[in-house]
Design an enzyme around this catalytic site. Sequence first.
Site, PDB file in Angstrom:
ATOM      1  N   ASP A 149      -9.432   3.579  -8.512  1.00  0.00           N
ATOM      2  CA  ASP A 149      -9.649   3.742  -7.075  1.00  0.00           C
ATOM      3  C   ASP A 149     -10.555   4.925  -6.760  1.00  0.00           C
ATOM      4  O   ASP A 149     -10.461   5.994  -7.368  1.00  0.00           O
ATOM      5  CB  ASP A 149      -8.334   3.932  -6.339  1.00  0.00           C
ATOM      6  CG  ASP A 149      -8.552   4.006  -4.840  1.00  0.00           C
ATOM      7  OD1 ASP A 149      -8.848   2.957  -4.247  1.00  0.00           O
ATOM      8  OD2 ASP A 149      -8.481   5.106  -4.277  1.00  0.00           O
ATOM      9  N   HIS A 176     -10.125  -0.987  -6.101  1.00  0.00           N
ATOM     10  CA  HIS A 176     -10.993  -0.646  -4.974  1.00  0.00           C
ATOM     11  C   HIS A 176     -12.163  -1.621  -5.019  1.00  0.00           C
ATOM     12  O   HIS A 176     -13.026  -1.525  -5.888  1.00  0.00           O
ATOM     13  CB  HIS A 176     -11.473   0.804  -5.133  1.00  0.00           C
ATOM     14  CG  HIS A 176     -12.510   1.236  -4.147  1.00  0.00           C
ATOM     15  ND1 HIS A 176     -12.295   2.263  -3.264  1.00  0.00           N
ATOM     16  CD2 HIS A 176     -13.786   0.819  -3.905  1.00  0.00           C
ATOM     17  CE1 HIS A 176     -13.378   2.454  -2.535  1.00  0.00           C
ATOM     18  NE2 HIS A 176     -14.294   1.580  -2.910  1.00  0.00           N
ATOM     19  N   HIS A 229      -6.595  -1.350   0.096  1.00  0.00           N
ATOM     20  CA  HIS A 229      -7.174  -1.165   1.445  1.00  0.00           C
ATOM     21  C   HIS A 229      -8.131  -2.270   1.911  1.00  0.00           C
ATOM     22  O   HIS A 229      -9.319  -2.033   2.106  1.00  0.00           O
ATOM     23  CB  HIS A 229      -7.847   0.203   1.564  1.00  0.00           C
ATOM     24  CG  HIS A 229      -8.707   0.638   0.420  1.00  0.00           C
ATOM     25  ND1 HIS A 229      -9.689  -0.133  -0.149  1.00  0.00           N
ATOM     26  CD2 HIS A 229      -8.723   1.820  -0.273  1.00  0.00           C
ATOM     27  CE1 HIS A 229     -10.275   0.534  -1.121  1.00  0.00           C
ATOM     28  NE2 HIS A 229      -9.702   1.711  -1.231  1.00  0.00           N
ATOM     29  N   ASP A 302      -3.598   5.619   1.786  1.00  0.00           N
ATOM     30  CA  ASP A 302      -4.838   6.127   1.191  1.00  0.00           C
ATOM     31  C   ASP A 302      -5.062   7.585   1.615  1.00  0.00           C
ATOM     32  O   ASP A 302      -6.183   7.992   1.946  1.00  0.00           O
ATOM     33  CB  ASP A 302      -6.025   5.251   1.585  1.00  0.00           C
ATOM     34  CG  ASP A 302      -7.281   5.542   0.752  1.00  0.00           C
ATOM     35  OD1 ASP A 302      -7.197   6.318  -0.224  1.00  0.00           O
ATOM     36  OD2 ASP A 302      -8.355   4.990   1.093  1.00  0.00           O
ATOM     37  N   HIS A 306      -9.393  16.450   2.484  1.00  0.00           N
ATOM     38  CA  HIS A 306     -10.612  17.216   2.210  1.00  0.00           C
ATOM     39  C   HIS A 306     -10.525  18.538   2.965  1.00  0.00           C
ATOM     40  O   HIS A 306      -9.718  18.694   3.884  1.00  0.00           O
ATOM     41  CB  HIS A 306     -11.856  16.451   2.655  1.00  0.00           C
ATOM     42  CG  HIS A 306     -12.086  15.172   1.919  1.00  0.00           C
ATOM     43  ND1 HIS A 306     -12.448  15.137   0.596  1.00  0.00           N
ATOM     44  CD2 HIS A 306     -11.977  13.873   2.319  1.00  0.00           C
ATOM     45  CE1 HIS A 306     -12.569  13.873   0.207  1.00  0.00           C
ATOM     46  NE2 HIS A 306     -12.287  13.095   1.231  1.00  0.00           N
TER      47      HIS A 306
END
Length: 423
Positions: A149, A176, A229, A302, A306
């Site tokens: 992923d 993914h 996702h 998910d 950051h």
Amino acid sequence: MSLLLKNGRGLNHHTLVPLEVLITDGTIVKMQASIDSDEEEVIDLQGAFISPGLIDMHVHLREPGYTNKETIVTGSQAAAHGGYSTIAAMANLSPTCDTPDRFQKQVERNQQGAIKIEQYAPVTQGRAGHEVVDFKALNQAGARFFSDDGSGIQDAAVVYEGMQKMAELGVPMCDHAQDMQLSFGGVINDGNASQRLNLPGLPDVSETAQIARNLALAQVTGVHYHVCHVSTKESVDLVRHAKQQGVNVTCEVTPHHILLDETDITFDNSQMKMNPPLREVDDRQACINGLMDGTIDIIATDHAPHTDEEKQHGFLNSPNGIVGSETAFALLYTQFVKPKIWTLEQLVEWMSTNNKLIFDLPNAGELKIGSVADIAVFDLEHEFAIDDQQFLSKGHNSPFVGDKVYGETVLTLVDGEVAYRRA
């Protein structure tokens, strides 16, 4: 050691009814409307909802390699703050855990977490997409889930080989889905928002073409293929058709792909940048419909933290991803359960029960006598505002900051021990 959860409410045939739970040595020993007992500790829940602990099969904890963004401790504390008792951490780490030794070291690191952490191993060495890992050796070292992923595996022969070997071991391939040759450097959905903001668009076919390829390979190999996702109506249709054909496929959707779409992007706001991107209104509705008809099996956050600085550079130069562990339940309860679009039981199934069943998680608790006491408690009655200064994650990158919601986490227990308690 005994703990009594007093004055709570639980679900009984779609109705919230009085519920109290007695826990002894980390195990649920009694559940009924009223329990009279002289326990060492009693927590008065004041009418809050008692749920099985939530399970998130898709988070990014960033340690080792990216601890400026998140750590195992902060990421697991954030998950506990959101009501999660079990999470599964992706392998996009530096170094990634692509050997038995590295995998075992990562499992050891994960022991410092506030909750239970399942660890993904990568499908390919170094997550480079060229050569598969030694699945058997990693499985013997404890790896039960595999995913690259963060990167779609571009080489079909590599995916085919990986699926064959994973099918032999009976472990799922979690993918993914993104064809980079069809991505064209896109940073936002290829549609009205990309045109309005003059940003390179990411076509939905980059996702759906990869899913179509992988479904064909999964049908041939018999592997359990789990699609990470999903975000497009075509992806949902492909998975629905594959299930009807008997392909062993499951899939997940994120909260943000059923809460938001590209019409919510009103300016160059990198808090709205994720991969896959926010799609069109019809795609969002297709994902909602896919959940409700059983095509989509689970909701996974998910969670992708950051730094504040990284997310200050617009769509072109900011990294993909938002945090989700601390906001998922409240947002979904507020937007879908309170308006009676979903039932509370459905939400618990998608955020807990189905995860345990699909991924065979024997250590994850259930709300029943004899089960380990992995429990989440939510306040469904009082509105609160999402405040990133209250996040336990290092990441503040969320488009939902300031939203008024219901369903604040009151308490999270893991094996009967308090992992989070509202002050």
